[in-house]
Design an enzyme around this catalytic site. Structure first.
Site, short mmCIF file in Angstrom:
data_model
loop_
_atom_site.label_atom_id
_atom_site.label_comp_id
_atom_site.label_asym_id
_atom_site.label_seq_id
_atom_site.Cartn_x
_atom_site.Cartn_y
_atom_site.Cartn_z
N HIS A 1 -9.19 3.86 -12.81
CA HIS A 1 -9.75 4.21 -11.50
C HIS A 1 -9.09 5.47 -10.94
O HIS A 1 -8.67 5.50 -9.77
CB HIS A 1 -9.62 3.03 -10.53
CG HIS A 1 -10.62 1.95 -10.81
ND1 HIS A 1 -10.56 0.71 -10.25
CD2 HIS A 1 -11.72 1.93 -11.60
CE1 HIS A 1 -11.57 -0.03 -10.68
NE2 HIS A 1 -12.29 0.69 -11.51
N TYR B 1 -9.28 4.33 -24.52
CA TYR B 1 -8.31 5.06 -23.71
C TYR B 1 -6.97 5.07 -24.44
O TYR B 1 -6.39 4.00 -24.66
CB TYR B 1 -8.17 4.39 -22.34
CG TYR B 1 -9.53 4.07 -21.71
CD1 TYR B 1 -10.19 5.00 -20.92
CD2 TYR B 1 -10.15 2.84 -21.95
CE1 TYR B 1 -11.44 4.72 -20.38
CE2 TYR B 1 -11.40 2.55 -21.42
CZ TYR B 1 -12.04 3.49 -20.64
OH TYR B 1 -13.27 3.21 -20.10
N HIS C 1 -21.57 -4.52 -15.77
CA HIS C 1 -21.67 -5.37 -14.58
C HIS C 1 -23.05 -5.21 -13.95
O HIS C 1 -23.75 -4.23 -14.21
CB HIS C 1 -20.59 -4.96 -13.57
CG HIS C 1 -20.54 -3.47 -13.32
ND1 HIS C 1 -21.39 -2.83 -12.45
CD2 HIS C 1 -19.78 -2.49 -13.88
CE1 HIS C 1 -21.14 -1.54 -12.47
NE2 HIS C 1 -20.18 -1.29 -13.34
N HIS D 1 -20.97 -2.58 -8.07
CA HIS D 1 -20.66 -3.85 -8.74
C HIS D 1 -21.42 -4.90 -7.94
O HIS D 1 -20.87 -5.51 -7.02
CB HIS D 1 -19.16 -4.15 -8.73
CG HIS D 1 -18.35 -3.21 -9.56
ND1 HIS D 1 -16.99 -3.22 -9.61
CD2 HIS D 1 -18.73 -2.22 -10.42
CE1 HIS D 1 -16.56 -2.28 -10.45
NE2 HIS D 1 -17.61 -1.66 -10.94
N ASP E 1 -17.08 9.79 -14.03
CA ASP E 1 -17.80 8.57 -13.65
C ASP E 1 -18.25 8.80 -12.21
O ASP E 1 -17.43 8.73 -11.29
CB ASP E 1 -16.86 7.37 -13.78
CG ASP E 1 -17.56 6.05 -13.54
OD1 ASP E 1 -18.71 6.06 -13.04
OD2 ASP E 1 -16.96 5.00 -13.84
N GLU F 1 -20.99 0.10 -20.61
CA GLU F 1 -19.98 1.14 -20.50
C GLU F 1 -18.74 0.92 -21.37
O GLU F 1 -17.64 0.72 -20.85
CB GLU F 1 -19.57 1.29 -19.04
CG GLU F 1 -19.22 -0.01 -18.31
CD GLU F 1 -18.83 0.23 -16.86
OE1 GLU F 1 -17.96 1.06 -16.62
OE2 GLU F 1 -19.42 -0.40 -15.97
N ASP G 1 -9.13 7.31 16.71
CA ASP G 1 -10.40 7.86 17.20
C ASP G 1 -11.36 8.33 16.10
O ASP G 1 -12.34 9.01 16.38
CB ASP G 1 -10.16 9.05 18.16
CG ASP G 1 -9.73 8.56 19.53
OD1 ASP G 1 -9.84 7.34 19.79
OD2 ASP G 1 -9.29 9.39 20.35
N HIS H 1 -11.44 -3.17 -20.40
CA HIS H 1 -12.39 -3.66 -19.38
C HIS H 1 -13.61 -4.30 -20.02
O HIS H 1 -13.75 -4.37 -21.24
CB HIS H 1 -12.80 -2.53 -18.42
CG HIS H 1 -13.37 -1.31 -19.10
ND1 HIS H 1 -14.62 -1.30 -19.67
CD2 HIS H 1 -12.84 -0.08 -19.30
CE1 HIS H 1 -14.84 -0.09 -20.17
NE2 HIS H 1 -13.78 0.67 -19.98
N GLU I 1 -21.41 5.53 -20.00
CA GLU I 1 -21.99 4.45 -19.20
C GLU I 1 -23.43 4.75 -18.80
O GLU I 1 -23.73 5.83 -18.30
CB GLU I 1 -21.15 4.26 -17.92
CG GLU I 1 -21.71 3.25 -16.95
CD GLU I 1 -20.80 3.00 -15.76
OE1 GLU I 1 -20.07 3.92 -15.35
OE2 GLU I 1 -20.82 1.87 -15.24
N ASP J 1 -24.68 4.34 -11.46
CA ASP J 1 -23.29 4.29 -11.96
C ASP J 1 -23.27 4.87 -13.37
O ASP J 1 -23.61 4.19 -14.34
CB ASP J 1 -22.82 2.81 -11.95
CG ASP J 1 -21.37 2.67 -12.37
OD1 ASP J 1 -20.68 3.69 -12.52
OD2 ASP J 1 -20.92 1.51 -12.56
N ARG K 1 -15.31 7.29 -21.96
CA ARG K 1 -16.22 6.19 -21.60
C ARG K 1 -17.61 6.78 -21.50
O ARG K 1 -17.78 7.94 -21.08
CB ARG K 1 -15.80 5.55 -20.25
CG ARG K 1 -16.77 4.45 -19.79
CD ARG K 1 -16.21 3.55 -18.67
NE ARG K 1 -16.02 4.24 -17.40
CZ ARG K 1 -14.85 4.60 -16.93
NH1 ARG K 1 -13.75 4.35 -17.61
NH2 ARG K 1 -14.75 5.23 -15.76
#
Ligand code: GLY
Ligand code: MN
Ligand code: MN
Length: 415
Positions: free
Chosen positions: A230, A376, A341, A348, A247, A372, A37, A337, A396, A258, A394
């Site tokens: 992520h 790491y 993008h 993305h 991020d 970006e 529901d 990475h 970006e 982003d 990072r």
């Protein structure tokens, strides 16, 4: 805001790209069940939205093209007092006719009837090959005599590559709200707080400014958590002396931002943090400087790899000749990475990176992409000097390609 005129021009452009004697169908998104529901907040399908700006589910666009006609039909859910009592007002057929500059509007319940009639006269059907199987089944039932099925999604996604001035305005607005949120978190006394308190600040500032959603789940990663690319757990206490990789970007009227910034819990970076931060920042600034029409994303990536690998050798993180390390892709352990993008209706943005024949698409005025770079280093990586372990960084920004150069749309977000 995108005008109805602009949506009409996009449909016209799409119709020109479809072959004669064809029918194209683009469906709206559907509500998705979260659990019993309850549903996830509804988000319109980006390709459908790009072509008409209609925000309701249970709708579809049909494009009909033959020697005599070239037209768009919009199908919408009918008005239904009982359902509207629970789920909110629907535009309905009558109002949709006035609001959208399409050739015809019908009730979605009549879609199959119209599809059958139009397909009788066509020899090609375009639809999104990623559609739910239930919808594909319907389409194929009526299109079984057709010789060709074509994927309509890549055609629309290619159109989405170049942003119009009104789209750029919306992206700028999204970035502006995101700036307020990042700055607010930078200025916050973070000591003793938890990652989720920072996430809440982003959500509050996004919503307060009319950005009802984030463009993706925020990443607020303190210390070693930044090395999970992520990381969305966002529930750990912030520790003094550590960095926080954030991020986070809002979606404003369907357009994304982003942005990643890496800041320190206490406000000051120690020496090893500073060394890595400067390497990532200098790489980002160098790569951004290369951006202009006709430049290639693969060259930006190559340059980022060169700079990061050279820097990592200098710091003793990687050992050996830069050339060999690059050839053997050893840098990938610490920079796994891509450089960035496309960004637009989706964070993305699902636009192509290559032409049909495989050649890379060059940068062009009106495209928007992120830059970006990152480094790491896992806390348990014994191959790296101890002082760098557990650090993830990072940075970006969102970049618009202009006529001769670029505009860093997020340059005002402090680095
Ligand atoms: N926020 C997702 C990305 O940076 O690609
Ligand atoms: Mn990104
Ligand atoms: Mn990001």
């Amino acid at each position: 805001m995108i005008s109805q005129k602009e949506y009409a021009l996009r449909r016209e452009k799409l119709l020109k790209k479809l072959s004669c004697n064809s029918v194209g169908v683009v469906f709206s998104g559907e509500h998705k069940i979260r659990s019993n529901d309850t549903e996830y907040p509804f988000r319109q399908n980006s390709n459908f939205y790009y072509l008409c700006g209609f925000k309701e589910d249970k709708s579809a666009l049909m494009f009909v093209k033959n020697k005599k006609i070239s037209k768009t039909i919009l199908f919408v859910a009918k008005k239904d007092k009982k359902l509207e009592l629970w789920n909110g007002k629907r535009v309905g057929v009558k109002k949709a006719k006035k609001r959208f500059l399409v050739d015809e509007v019908f009730c979605i319940d009549d879609l199959q009837k119209h599809l059958k009639n139009c397909l009788d006269l066509a020899d090609k059907l375009y639809f999104d090959f990623n559609l739910d199987y239930s919808k594909v089944k319907i389409l194929k039932r009526y299109a079984k005599n057709l010789s060709t099925h074509k994927n309509i999604a890549p055609i629309i996604q290619k159109m989405r590559l170049i942003k119009s001035s009104s789209e750029i305005e919306l992206i700028k607005k999204a970035i502006d709200i995101t700036k307020e949120a990042h700055h607010s978190v930078m200025n916050m006394d973070k000591s003793g707080k938890n990652e989720y308190e920072l996430v809440s600040e982003f959500e509050y500032i996004f919503k307060k400014n009319g950005a009802y959603s984030d463009a993706y789940t925020s990443i607020v990663a303190c210390g070693n958590a930044a090395n999970t690319l992520h990381y969305i757990q966002n529930d750990q206490p912030l520790k003094d002396g550590e960095l926080i990789l954030i991020d986070a970007g809002c979606e404003y009227d369907y357009y994304a931002s982003d942005i990643t910034r890496t800041i320190s819990v206490s406000g000051r970076l120690n020496e090893p943090q500073k060394e890595l931060y400067e390497l990532v920042l200098n790489t980002q600034l160098e790569v951004i400087k290369m951006i202009k029409p006709h430049a290639m994303r693969s060259d930006l990536q190559r340059r980022a790899v060169e700079l990061l690998t050279t820097g990592m050798v200098k710091l003793g993180i990687l050992k050996g000749s830069v050339k060999k390390l690059i050839k053997k892709e050893k840098y990938k352990k610490y920079y796994p990475h891509g450089i960035g993008h496309w960004m637009g209706l989706d964070v993305h943005d699902e636009c192509p990176y290559k032409h049909k024949k495989g050649k890379e698409i060059k940068l062009q005025e009106g495209m928007v992409l992120t830059i970006e770079p990152g480094i790491y280093i896992d806390k348990n990586d014994k191959k790296v000097p101890k002082k760098y372990r557990g650090i993830g960084i990072r940075i970006e920004d969102d970049i618009l390609i202009t006529k001769d150069s670029y505009e860093n749309l997020s340059k005002d977000i402090i680095k």
